[in-house]
Design a protein around this motif. Structure first.
Motif, PDB file in Angstrom:
ATOM      1  N   LEU A  10       0.775  -1.146  -0.109  1.00 41.65           N
ATOM      2  CA  LEU A  10       0.123  -0.053  -0.067  1.00 41.65           C
ATOM      3  C   LEU A  10       0.789   1.403   0.015  1.00 41.65           C
ATOM      4  O   LEU A  10       1.824   1.274   0.802  1.00 41.65           O
ATOM      5  N   ILE A  11       0.407   2.392  -0.807  1.00 37.85           N
ATOM      6  CA  ILE A  11       0.936   3.690  -0.824  1.00 37.85           C
ATOM      7  C   ILE A  11       0.049   4.287   0.171  1.00 37.85           C
ATOM      8  O   ILE A  11      -0.944   4.660  -0.038  1.00 37.85           O
ATOM      9  N   TYR A  12       0.319   4.899   1.388  1.00 37.75           N
ATOM     10  CA  TYR A  12      -0.435   5.501   2.241  1.00 37.75           C
ATOM     11  C   TYR A  12      -0.175   6.855   2.221  1.00 37.75           C
ATOM     12  O   TYR A  12       0.748   7.242   2.865  1.00 37.75           O
ATOM     13  N   VAL A  13      -0.822   7.610   1.543  1.00 37.15           N
ATOM     14  CA  VAL A  13      -0.749   9.236   1.325  1.00 37.15           C
ATOM     15  C   VAL A  13      -1.603   9.914   2.378  1.00 37.15           C
ATOM     16  O   VAL A  13      -2.451   9.900   2.888  1.00 37.15           O
ATOM     17  N   ILE A  14      -0.509  10.752   3.149  1.00 42.82           N
ATOM     18  CA  ILE A  14      -0.679  11.411   4.340  1.00 42.82           C
ATOM     19  C   ILE A  14      -0.635  13.073   4.044  1.00 42.82           C
ATOM     20  O   ILE A  14       0.277  13.317   3.546  1.00 42.82           O
ATOM     21  N   ASP A  15      -1.433  13.912   4.364  1.00 42.36           N
ATOM     22  CA  ASP A  15      -1.319  15.283   4.309  1.00 42.36           C
ATOM     23  C   ASP A  15      -0.600  15.652   5.541  1.00 42.36           C
ATOM     24  O   ASP A  15      -0.883  15.463   6.700  1.00 42.36           O
ATOM     25  N   ALA A  16       0.643  16.494   4.962  1.00 41.97           N
ATOM     26  CA  ALA A  16       1.926  16.513   6.062  1.00 41.97           C
ATOM     27  C   ALA A  16       1.417  17.514   7.261  1.00 41.97           C
ATOM     28  O   ALA A  16       1.917  17.663   8.369  1.00 41.97           O
ATOM     29  N   ILE A 172      -8.316  20.744   6.451  1.00 41.67           N
ATOM     30  CA  ILE A 172      -7.525  20.463   5.160  1.00 41.67           C
ATOM     31  C   ILE A 172      -8.381  20.031   3.986  1.00 41.67           C
ATOM     32  O   ILE A 172      -7.835  19.529   2.954  1.00 41.67           O
ATOM     33  N   GLY A 173      -9.576  19.980   4.151  1.00 43.40           N
ATOM     34  CA  GLY A 173     -10.485  19.600   3.013  1.00 43.40           C
ATOM     35  C   GLY A 173     -10.973  18.312   2.904  1.00 43.40           C
ATOM     36  O   GLY A 173     -11.333  17.684   1.943  1.00 43.40           O
ATOM     37  N   SER A 174     -10.593  17.397   4.051  1.00 38.15           N
ATOM     38  CA  SER A 174     -10.760  15.992   3.794  1.00 38.15           C
ATOM     39  C   SER A 174     -12.620  15.764   4.048  1.00 38.15           C
ATOM     40  O   SER A 174     -13.083  14.507   3.616  1.00 38.15           O
ATOM     41  N   ILE A 175     -13.217  16.601   4.543  1.00 39.11           N
ATOM     42  CA  ILE A 175     -14.587  16.647   4.825  1.00 39.11           C
ATOM     43  C   ILE A 175     -15.352  17.681   3.976  1.00 39.11           C
ATOM     44  O   ILE A 175     -14.817  18.723   3.890  1.00 39.11           O
ATOM     45  N   LYS A 176     -16.322  17.353   3.345  1.00 44.54           N
ATOM     46  CA  LYS A 176     -17.065  18.163   2.371  1.00 44.54           C
ATOM     47  C   LYS A 176     -17.541  19.187   2.953  1.00 44.54           C
ATOM     48  O   LYS A 176     -18.290  19.297   4.165  1.00 44.54           O
TER      49      LYS A 176
END
Length: 260
Positions: A10-16, A172-176
């Motif tokens: 898996l490539i697990y992308v995280i907003d720093a 960060i915009g992860s929730i609409k």
């Protein structure tokens, strides 16, 4: 869980900017036995010293990671990092004189930059991207340099036990945005900014005195930007959206919401 059966890693992308909040507890339960490469994305939006502390923490935990800026157009370090994580399998087949592709699934919370990263890796826009959560609707396979990538929609969990996590994901915009009270969110955010990045408020909006309520700060942003409604009332809703958007676009400076 169904897609995990199809991949090696898996490539697990995280907003720093919100590392801890981007770790989905649902994934943690499913990742046993799978190789994982964590990607600190949007690392240009945080101070390198702050991110270095997270890197050290991940090293202590034995987690493999790379740093990336998905919008840079070059994420070749992710392919290299994934091959390093999967070196045992690659070496095994190489000894037999055989080549094998790595199959990897890209996961992360919505709007963490998964599709942008894939586009950077393949250098052509095959994966749909956008600056809002929920753009990737279905799974799609893409290939580059011996790696097959499965891009999947961003996934959130059903209930947030920790409201700080919920707030940070919203910032960060992860929730609409359309399910959020933007004024309430902006007030909470301005209160947090006064602690973690007061200079951002001061320099961006010319607010010298932060010793006031969150609502008063939103009003001052509206006043200084000339956001007015009828009868000369201040448009605090527009000011609220401006504050959140300025953070997301990096206009308030390099801000990390969570420190380890």
């Amino acid at each position: 869980e169904e897609n995990l059966r199809l991949v090696d890693a898996l490539i697990y992308v995280i907003d720093a900017r919100a590392v801890s909040s981007c770790i989905n507890p649902l994934f943690t339960k499913l990742l046993n036995g799978k190789k994982v490469l964590y990607v600190f994305n949007k690392c240009d939006l945080v101070e390198s010293a702050d991110l270095s502390r997270w890197c050290e923490e991940f090293k202590k935990q034995g987690k493999s990671f790379v740093k990336a800026v998905g919008t840079s157009g070059d994420c070749s370090q992710i392919v290299a990092g994934l091959k390093s994580v999967m070196s045992d399998k690659l070496d095994k087949f190489a000894k037999k004189g055989a080549n094998v592709s790595i199959r990897a699934m890209v996961v992360g919370v919505p709007n963490s930059g998964k599709s942008t990263i894939i586009n950077s890796m393949i250098k052509r826009a095959k994966a749909v991207t956008g600056d809002r959560p929920g753009v990737t609707r279905g799974k799609q396979w893409l290939s580059i340099d011996g790696v097959d990538f499965l891009d999947t929609p961003g996934t959130l969990w059903g209930k947030f036990e920790n409201q700080t996590v919920a707030h940070h994901l919203a910032y960060i915009g992860s929730i609409k945005d359309d399910i959020l009270d933007v004024l309430e969110l902006a007030c909470d955010f301005s209160d947090e900014l006064k602690v973690v990045a007061p200079d951002g408020l001061k320099s961006r909006y010319g607010i010298d005195n932060l010793d006031k309520s969150a609502y008063e700060i939103i009003e001052e942003i509206a006043s200084r930007r000339g956001f007015k409604l009828r009868a000369d009332n201040l448009d605090v809703e527009r000011a609220s959206r401006t504050l959140i958007d300025d953070f997301r676009k990096g206009r308030l400076g390099k801000i990390m919401l969570e420190h380890c």
